[in-house]
Write an enzyme that holds these catalytic residues in place. Sequence first.
Site, PDB file in Angstrom:
ATOM      1  N   ARG A  22       0.832  -1.205   0.000  1.00  0.00           N
ATOM      2  CA  ARG A  22       0.000   0.000   0.000  1.00  0.00           C
ATOM      3  C   ARG A  22       0.867   1.256   0.000  1.00  0.00           C
ATOM      4  O   ARG A  22       2.067   1.190   0.215  1.00  0.00           O
ATOM      5  CB  ARG A  22      -0.958   0.002   1.192  1.00  0.00           C
ATOM      6  N   GLY A  23       0.208   2.404  -0.236  1.00  0.00           N
ATOM      7  CA  GLY A  23       0.951   3.651  -0.387  1.00  0.00           C
ATOM      8  C   GLY A  23       1.311   3.792  -1.859  1.00  0.00           C
ATOM      9  O   GLY A  23       1.765   2.831  -2.498  1.00  0.00           O
ATOM     10  N   ALA A  24       1.094   5.000  -2.392  1.00  0.00           N
ATOM     11  CA  ALA A  24       1.165   5.184  -3.845  1.00  0.00           C
ATOM     12  C   ALA A  24       2.509   4.790  -4.467  1.00  0.00           C
ATOM     13  O   ALA A  24       2.558   4.096  -5.494  1.00  0.00           O
ATOM     14  CB  ALA A  24       0.831   6.632  -4.169  1.00  0.00           C
ATOM     15  N   ALA A  25       3.602   5.227  -3.858  1.00  0.00           N
ATOM     16  CA  ALA A  25       4.917   4.939  -4.446  1.00  0.00           C
ATOM     17  C   ALA A  25       5.202   3.433  -4.405  1.00  0.00           C
ATOM     18  O   ALA A  25       5.680   2.843  -5.391  1.00  0.00           O
ATOM     19  CB  ALA A  25       6.012   5.708  -3.707  1.00  0.00           C
ATOM     20  N   ARG A  65      -6.717  -0.975  -7.503  1.00  0.00           N
ATOM     21  CA  ARG A  65      -7.150   0.202  -6.728  1.00  0.00           C
ATOM     22  C   ARG A  65      -7.169   1.397  -7.677  1.00  0.00           C
ATOM     23  O   ARG A  65      -6.246   1.564  -8.470  1.00  0.00           O
ATOM     24  CB  ARG A  65      -6.199   0.480  -5.547  1.00  0.00           C
ATOM     25  N   CYS A 130      -1.773   9.553   7.891  1.00  0.00           N
ATOM     26  CA  CYS A 130      -1.532   8.310   7.151  1.00  0.00           C
ATOM     27  C   CYS A 130      -0.048   7.947   7.166  1.00  0.00           C
ATOM     28  O   CYS A 130       0.697   8.333   8.081  1.00  0.00           O
ATOM     29  CB  CYS A 130      -2.072   8.413   5.726  1.00  0.00           C
ATOM     30  N   ASP A 199      -1.751  10.631  -3.277  1.00  0.00           N
ATOM     31  CA  ASP A 199      -1.997   9.512  -4.193  1.00  0.00           C
ATOM     32  C   ASP A 199      -2.088  10.013  -5.624  1.00  0.00           C
ATOM     33  O   ASP A 199      -1.713   9.324  -6.565  1.00  0.00           O
ATOM     34  CB  ASP A 199      -3.256   8.760  -3.798  1.00  0.00           C
ATOM     35  N   ASN A 209      -5.490  12.550  -1.363  1.00  0.00           N
ATOM     36  CA  ASN A 209      -4.725  11.772  -0.381  1.00  0.00           C
ATOM     37  C   ASN A 209      -5.706  11.132   0.605  1.00  0.00           C
ATOM     38  O   ASN A 209      -6.922  11.326   0.516  1.00  0.00           O
ATOM     39  CB  ASN A 209      -3.721  12.685   0.335  1.00  0.00           C
ATOM     40  N   LYS A 210      -5.158  10.390   1.537  1.00  0.00           N
ATOM     41  CA  LYS A 210      -5.959   9.643   2.522  1.00  0.00           C
ATOM     42  C   LYS A 210      -7.101  10.472   3.102  1.00  0.00           C
ATOM     43  O   LYS A 210      -6.924  11.639   3.442  1.00  0.00           O
ATOM     44  CB  LYS A 210      -5.010   9.162   3.632  1.00  0.00           C
ATOM     45  N   LYS A 235       3.133  11.116  -9.131  1.00  0.00           N
ATOM     46  CA  LYS A 235       1.794  11.312  -8.557  1.00  0.00           C
ATOM     47  C   LYS A 235       0.961  12.314  -9.353  1.00  0.00           C
ATOM     48  O   LYS A 235      -0.185  12.587  -8.988  1.00  0.00           O
ATOM     49  CB  LYS A 235       1.890  11.810  -7.105  1.00  0.00           C
TER      50      LYS A 235
HETATM   51  C1  RUB Z   1      -1.828   5.839   1.457  1.00  0.00           C
HETATM   52  C2  RUB Z   1      -1.808   7.327   1.374  1.00  0.00           C
HETATM   53  C3  RUB Z   1      -0.465   7.987   1.278  1.00  0.00           C
HETATM   54  C4  RUB Z   1      -0.124   8.179  -0.212  1.00  0.00           C
HETATM   55  C5  RUB Z   1       1.320   8.615  -0.397  1.00  0.00           C
HETATM   56  O1  RUB Z   1      -3.129   5.302   1.385  1.00  0.00           O
HETATM   57  O2  RUB Z   1      -2.823   7.995   1.320  1.00  0.00           O
HETATM   58  O3  RUB Z   1      -0.469   9.237   1.888  1.00  0.00           O
HETATM   59  O4  RUB Z   1      -0.316   6.976  -0.921  1.00  0.00           O
HETATM   60  O5  RUB Z   1       2.203   7.585   0.011  1.00  0.00           O
HETATM   61  P1  RUB Z   1      -3.338   3.701   1.482  1.00  0.00           P
HETATM   62  P2  RUB Z   1       3.683   7.491  -0.604  1.00  0.00           P
HETATM   63  O6  RUB Z   1      -2.763   3.263   2.774  1.00  0.00           O
HETATM   64  O7  RUB Z   1      -4.818   3.529   1.388  1.00  0.00           O
HETATM   65  O8  RUB Z   1      -2.628   3.084   0.291  1.00  0.00           O
HETATM   66  O9  RUB Z   1       4.331   8.799  -0.326  1.00  0.00           O
HETATM   67  O10 RUB Z   1       4.335   6.354   0.122  1.00  0.00           O
HETATM   68  O11 RUB Z   1       3.543   7.253  -2.069  1.00  0.00           O
END
Ligand code: RUB
Length: 323
Positions: A22-25, A65, A130, A199, A209-210, A235
């Site tokens: 999880r998390g966009a990156a 997703r 988040c 995201d 974002n979250k 992003k």
């Molecule tokens: C994660 C979320 C993060 C972004 C950025 O949501 O909202 O703030 O994805 O993360 P979830 P990053 O937990 O539902 O995936 O900076 O790691 O890309």
Amino acid sequence: DQPDVAAVVEATADDIATMEIRGAATIGDAAAEALATQAERSDAATPAAFRDQLRAAARELYETRPTAVSLPNALRYVLRGIEGETVEELRESTIASAEEFRTDLEQAQEQLGEVGANRLRDGDVVMTHCHSTDALSCVEAALDAGKEIEAIVKETRPRKQGHITAEQLREWGVPVTLVVDNAARRYLDDADHVLVGADSIAADGSVINKIGTSGLAVNARERGVPVMVAAQTIKLHPDTMTGHTVEIEMRDESEVLSETEYADITGGDRTDEGLTVENPAFDVTPPRHVDAIVTERGQFPPESIVTLMRELFGETTGEPWEV
Ligand code: RUB
């Protein structure tokens, strides 16, 4: 024995859908890795069959997703780098393209961290929401530069990713105060920055974002606390340049209220058909509530991000596998 390639792609897709990954990156990185594995283990006899398999894999990953644009951007990047006449050439170029993407991603995050760290002064307190690896990269770079940083970490219901942030910050020796989401406004008086990830970023500078980010940003503006969004250019959501909106993922209600939890709290069974639970995973923060978007190309006021988007993505349209 290696597991069959379809199973590997499916496992990554499942992990993204269930938020193991999880998390966009991190999602973008995992998708690129899955395409490389698909290429490596493909049993295609012809170049056309190889490309078909890769497109099918991209589609399966894409459908997990809907909100983080890093996913289609990653798929598009890898697929665009494919060239060659033979299956072997296609295989090698796919693997190389995926590797290049993943290296770029890591470097971009590091560079963005340096930019974001310049906004943080010695002794500053950041409030996080988040878990964002881009946002944490800014804190890490500030710590590397010898600054002392403290954090107020919002728990982030319903999935509580704030705990992942707290854990990482504690590993780096950052003093952390964990608060429930509802306490955020009270603790904003103690914060010098709100620091979040994204995201997707839309062409008008809106930050997706979250869920809860927009409310936090509104409160921060009211309290005069600057809101900093750490988001590498992967992003940026190219479709929003042509008027498309970003789909907000709605997740299962069980994340908010399980049947056992309902019984524990109320002492009854959940039978009331009239009770609806909504569970949107993300929200949209308008550009007027964001002070800076920090990318690996420097920091931008949200209103000017479209210039960078045009430069990097041009008139990108269509599904990622239609490249
Ligand atoms: C994660 C979320 C993060 C972004 C950025 O949501 O909202 O703030 O994805 O993360 P979830 P990053 O937990 O539902 O995936 O900076 O790691 O890309």
